[in-house]
Design a protein around this motif. Structure first.
Motif, PDB file in Angstrom:
ATOM      1  N   HIS A 111       0.859  -1.130   0.229  1.00 35.11           N
ATOM      2  CA  HIS A 111       0.112  -0.044   0.008  1.00 35.11           C
ATOM      3  C   HIS A 111       0.970   1.214  -0.058  1.00 35.11           C
ATOM      4  O   HIS A 111       0.433   2.024  -0.725  1.00 35.11           O
ATOM      5  CB  HIS A 111      -0.898  -0.077   1.202  1.00 35.11           C
ATOM      6  CG  HIS A 111      -1.807   1.123   1.382  1.00 35.11           C
ATOM      7  ND1 HIS A 111      -2.888   1.281   0.489  1.00 35.11           N
ATOM      8  CD2 HIS A 111      -1.883   2.051   1.898  1.00 35.11           C
ATOM      9  CE1 HIS A 111      -3.575   2.419   0.636  1.00 35.11           C
ATOM     10  NE2 HIS A 111      -2.904   2.891   1.817  1.00 35.11           N
ATOM     11  N   SER A 112       2.003   1.126   1.019  1.00 32.89           N
ATOM     12  CA  SER A 112       3.032   2.425   0.976  1.00 32.89           C
ATOM     13  C   SER A 112       3.727   2.622  -0.417  1.00 32.89           C
ATOM     14  O   SER A 112       3.808   3.702  -0.881  1.00 32.89           O
ATOM     15  CB  SER A 112       3.835   2.279   1.916  1.00 32.89           C
ATOM     16  OG  SER A 112       3.240   2.083   3.207  1.00 32.89           O
ATOM     17  N   LEU A 113       4.063   1.396  -1.044  1.00 30.53           N
ATOM     18  CA  LEU A 113       4.532   1.604  -2.367  1.00 30.53           C
ATOM     19  C   LEU A 113       3.818   2.260  -3.503  1.00 30.53           C
ATOM     20  O   LEU A 113       3.962   2.682  -4.445  1.00 30.53           O
ATOM     21  CB  LEU A 113       5.111   0.209  -2.731  1.00 30.53           C
ATOM     22  CG  LEU A 113       5.898   0.291  -4.012  1.00 30.53           C
ATOM     23  CD1 LEU A 113       7.156   0.924  -4.008  1.00 30.53           C
ATOM     24  CD2 LEU A 113       6.472  -1.278  -4.367  1.00 30.53           C
ATOM     25  N   ASP A 114       2.523   1.688  -3.297  1.00 27.45           N
ATOM     26  CA  ASP A 114       1.585   1.959  -4.530  1.00 27.45           C
ATOM     27  C   ASP A 114       1.284   3.717  -4.312  1.00 27.45           C
ATOM     28  O   ASP A 114       1.487   4.489  -5.421  1.00 27.45           O
ATOM     29  CB  ASP A 114       0.040   1.660  -4.102  1.00 27.45           C
ATOM     30  CG  ASP A 114       0.306   0.186  -4.590  1.00 27.45           C
ATOM     31  OD1 ASP A 114       0.910  -0.274  -5.318  1.00 27.45           O
ATOM     32  OD2 ASP A 114      -0.930  -0.627  -4.292  1.00 27.45           O
ATOM     33  N   LEU A 115       1.301   4.378  -3.139  1.00 27.46           N
ATOM     34  CA  LEU A 115       1.343   5.722  -2.715  1.00 27.46           C
ATOM     35  C   LEU A 115       2.668   6.398  -3.518  1.00 27.46           C
ATOM     36  O   LEU A 115       2.400   7.327  -4.257  1.00 27.46           O
ATOM     37  CB  LEU A 115       1.010   6.016  -1.220  1.00 27.46           C
ATOM     38  CG  LEU A 115       1.225   7.802  -1.208  1.00 27.46           C
ATOM     39  CD1 LEU A 115       0.108   8.227  -1.513  1.00 27.46           C
ATOM     40  CD2 LEU A 115       1.233   7.852   0.543  1.00 27.46           C
TER      41      LEU A 115
END
Length: 143
Positions: A111-115
């Motif tokens: 999720h963090s990487l997507d952001l």
């Protein structure tokens, strides 16, 4: 410790540190914390002498620790291994619980990487527009 034809001379603490990437201090800490599945042998001068098995076990512990397994849990796992057969169900439970924590961490990181990937794209687009001579875009949405 004397060498017999069937006993290898073993590895000194510095050699184990080099092979595992752990510091000498960390190796002593692991020993004090009961994380080694077998007692570390000592030579006649009282110096630690490690076996290949110790290096292999330390690699397992390093991976478990890097995955976020707390030292007390690694110690518990070590105790179970040390006791031998008969406690496989408890080992399985311990590993399943840790697998669930790691899976949750991976989901959070994804999720963090997507952001982060989105933000990288936004800024790459802004910079590409600036080099094309287009008017500067104003980024309003949370930075």
């Amino acid at each position: 410790m004397e060498n017999s034809p069937t006993t290898s001379p073993g590895l000194r603490i510095g050699e184990v540190a080099e092979r595992t990437g752990l510091s000498v201090h960390a190796l002593r800490f692991y020993e004090r914390e009961g994380i080694l599945d077998q007692p570390v042998r000592r030579d006649s001068g009282g110096r630690r002498v490690y076996a290949e098995h110790d290096v292999e076990w330390l690699h397992v512990c390093i991976i478990l620790r890097a995955s976020g397994m707390p030292v007390p849990t690694i110690r518990r796992y070590t105790e179970l291994v040390r006791h031998g057969a008969g406690n496989e169900a408890e080992r399985l439970t311990l590993m399943r619980e840790h697998r669930e924590r790691v899976t949750q961490q991976i989901a959070q990181l994804t999720h963090s990487l997507d952001l982060i990937n989105h933000k990288v794209g936004v800024y790459e687009d802004i910079l590409a527009e600036q080099t094309d001579g287009a008017p500067q875009a104003c980024v309003i949405n949370a930075g």
